[in-house]
Motif scaffolding. Structure first.
Motif, PDB file in Angstrom:
ATOM      1  N   ALA A 279       0.812  -1.219   0.000  1.00 36.38           N
ATOM      2  CA  ALA A 279       0.000   0.000   0.000  1.00 36.38           C
ATOM      3  C   ALA A 279       0.844   1.267   0.000  1.00 36.38           C
ATOM      4  O   ALA A 279       0.326   2.356  -0.274  1.00 36.38           O
ATOM      5  N   MET A 280       2.147   1.136   0.271  1.00 34.15           N
ATOM      6  CA  MET A 280       3.040   2.296   0.326  1.00 34.15           C
ATOM      7  C   MET A 280       4.020   2.223  -0.858  1.00 34.15           C
ATOM      8  O   MET A 280       3.633   2.459  -1.983  1.00 34.15           O
ATOM      9  N   ASP A 281       5.286   1.847  -0.591  1.00 36.32           N
ATOM     10  CA  ASP A 281       6.282   1.812  -1.668  1.00 36.32           C
ATOM     11  C   ASP A 281       6.357   0.473  -2.388  1.00 36.32           C
ATOM     12  O   ASP A 281       6.971   0.365  -3.448  1.00 36.32           O
ATOM     13  N   ASP A 282       5.782  -0.568  -1.801  1.00 31.92           N
ATOM     14  CA  ASP A 282       5.716  -1.898  -2.417  1.00 31.92           C
ATOM     15  C   ASP A 282       7.097  -2.412  -2.804  1.00 31.92           C
ATOM     16  O   ASP A 282       7.360  -2.730  -3.957  1.00 31.92           O
TER      17      ASP A 282
ATOM     18  N   GLN B 218      12.542   6.892  -9.195  1.00 29.39           N
ATOM     19  CA  GLN B 218      12.200   7.315 -10.558  1.00 29.39           C
ATOM     20  C   GLN B 218      11.040   6.481 -11.104  1.00 29.39           C
ATOM     21  O   GLN B 218      10.116   7.005 -11.723  1.00 29.39           O
ATOM     22  N   GLU B 219      11.117   5.165 -10.852  1.00 26.25           N
ATOM     23  CA  GLU B 219      10.069   4.275 -11.345  1.00 26.25           C
ATOM     24  C   GLU B 219       8.711   4.618 -10.742  1.00 26.25           C
ATOM     25  O   GLU B 219       7.678   4.524 -11.403  1.00 26.25           O
ATOM     26  N   SER B 220       8.724   5.043  -9.474  1.00 28.50           N
ATOM     27  CA  SER B 220       7.480   5.406  -8.794  1.00 28.50           C
ATOM     28  C   SER B 220       7.059   6.842  -9.082  1.00 28.50           C
ATOM     29  O   SER B 220       6.023   7.294  -8.578  1.00 28.50           O
ATOM     30  N   ASN B 221       7.866   7.545  -9.868  1.00 34.21           N
ATOM     31  CA  ASN B 221       7.597   8.948 -10.215  1.00 34.21           C
ATOM     32  C   ASN B 221       7.464   9.814  -8.969  1.00 34.21           C
ATOM     33  O   ASN B 221       6.561  10.643  -8.856  1.00 34.21           O
ATOM     34  N   LYS B 222       8.386   9.610  -8.036  1.00 33.21           N
ATOM     35  CA  LYS B 222       8.390  10.394  -6.807  1.00 33.21           C
ATOM     36  C   LYS B 222       9.080  11.741  -7.026  1.00 33.21           C
ATOM     37  O   LYS B 222       9.936  11.882  -7.906  1.00 33.21           O
TER      38      LYS B 222
ATOM     39  N   THR C  95      11.979  -7.936   2.467  1.00 31.93           N
ATOM     40  CA  THR C  95      11.280  -7.069   3.406  1.00 31.93           C
ATOM     41  C   THR C  95      10.382  -7.918   4.308  1.00 31.93           C
ATOM     42  O   THR C  95      10.121  -9.094   4.019  1.00 31.93           O
ATOM     43  N   VAL C  96       9.905  -7.333   5.391  1.00 26.61           N
ATOM     44  CA  VAL C  96       9.194  -8.125   6.396  1.00 26.61           C
ATOM     45  C   VAL C  96       7.927  -8.757   5.827  1.00 26.61           C
ATOM     46  O   VAL C  96       7.626  -9.923   6.096  1.00 26.61           O
ATOM     47  N   HIS C  97       7.200  -8.017   5.001  1.00 27.09           N
ATOM     48  CA  HIS C  97       5.954  -8.602   4.468  1.00 27.09           C
ATOM     49  C   HIS C  97       6.234  -9.705   3.445  1.00 27.09           C
ATOM     50  O   HIS C  97       5.380 -10.557   3.202  1.00 27.09           O
ATOM     51  N   ILE C  98       7.432  -9.717   2.871  1.00 23.82           N
ATOM     52  CA  ILE C  98       7.829 -10.803   1.963  1.00 23.82           C
ATOM     53  C   ILE C  98       8.321 -12.005   2.778  1.00 23.82           C
ATOM     54  O   ILE C  98       7.968 -13.157   2.500  1.00 23.82           O
TER      55      ILE C  98
END
Length: 293
Positions: free
Chosen positions: A87-90, A240-244, A99-102
């Motif tokens: 829901a955030m940076d994925d 860049q990929e997330s267009n931040k 990552t923890v959710h993985i």
């Protein structure tokens, strides 16, 4: 000396965290494992370094600083666990590890972040004969403000809202003063409280911390472009990929480098006003924009 000090403080805060996590009972073993994974995944331990180095410089004992250093790292770890969620940076990688959710699952990651956040305040509130109740209350207040709406969480919300939009330099600076800078400044604040620093020294250190906090983020934005995935421990070019919104995107790579250098020069100018031996934290300020990770 800087590399040795960074390593020593890393080892010290890691031991404090590992001991505290190991002391948790085993009624929720998956949550305990997820918390441990998120908190002890590695990392630069920039914020604990600031607590220890500034506190020691001002005359505080390391035992006065241990729980504050561990607490601010718990907040940082929780923020990364939640930032990495779909829901955030994925993100699937953090410091070169899943990552923890993985490694676990999304629910465990959410709970691990929540539990590390509350553990931070538990650590600060632990009885310590060298820290008064008044100092502990001041630390709780500082950490809460830096972590919540007025600090890191507020900055993250602004960052999410700025994705796929163009914002100006003033807005980007405000965003990162909250999202990244607030917690870095708080590390300095915890050291000031522990050391009962004078009002003059407080202002100097606050100016120093505010400048290196923003410089740290500018350098992170630069590294997202120039460093490899192996160096970063996460996918290169993810911003860049997330267009931040980033400093290189707004100022160009050269302009972002110049911005970071100016911020460090301003930090060092503030530091020059101190009467203490500030060589270690001056070297640390230079490291902020020389690092590749």
């Amino acid at each position: 000396m800087l590399a040795q000090s960074i390593e020593q403080y890393q080892q010290r805060v890691n031991q404090v965290l590992a001991t505290k996590l190991a002391q948790l009972d085993d009624t929720a073993p998956v949550l305990k494992a997820a918390m441990t994974h998120g908190a002890l995944l590695g990392g630069k331990r920039i914020r604990p370094f600031m607590v220890y180095s500034i506190g020691e410089m001002l005359g505080a004992d390391l035992k006065q600083l241990d729980n504050a250093a561990a607490a601010i790292e718990c907040i940082h770890a929780y923020s990364l666990i939640h930032d990495d969620l779909p829901a955030m940076d994925d993100d699937a990688l953090r410091r070169g590890q899943p990552t923890v959710h993985i490694a676990f699952d999304e629910a465990s990651a959410i709970l691990a972040g929540d539990a590390l956040q509350t553990l931070a305040f538990e650590l600060i509130c632990e009885p310590n004969e060298q820290i008064s109740a008044t100092q502990q209350l001041a630390m709780v207040t500082a950490l809460a403000k830096a972590s919540g709406y007025s600090g890191m969480c507020g900055g993250q919300a602004i960052d999410l809202g700025a994705t796929n939009k163009r914002i100006n330099l003033e807005q980007l600076t405000q965003l990162h003063n909250k999202k990244t800078g607030a917690l870095i400044s708080c590390a300095a604040e915890l050291a000031l409280i522990a050391a009962s620093a004078s009002s003059q020294d407080q202002q100097i250190i606050r100016d120093f911390a505010a400048n290196i906090g923003l410089a740290f983020q500018v350098q992170d934005d630069i590294l997202d472009i120039i460093a490899s995935t192996e160096e970063l421990g996460k996918p290169q070019g993810s911003d860049q990929e997330s267009n931040k919104s980033t400093f290189p995107k707004l100022l160009g790579l050269e302009g972002a480098n110049e911005c970071a250098e100016q911020l460090i020069n301003d930090a060092l100018s503030a530091l020059a006003k101190l009467t203490y031996n500030s060589q270690l934290i001056a070297d640390f300020a230079r490291y902020i924009i020389a690092r590749r990770i």
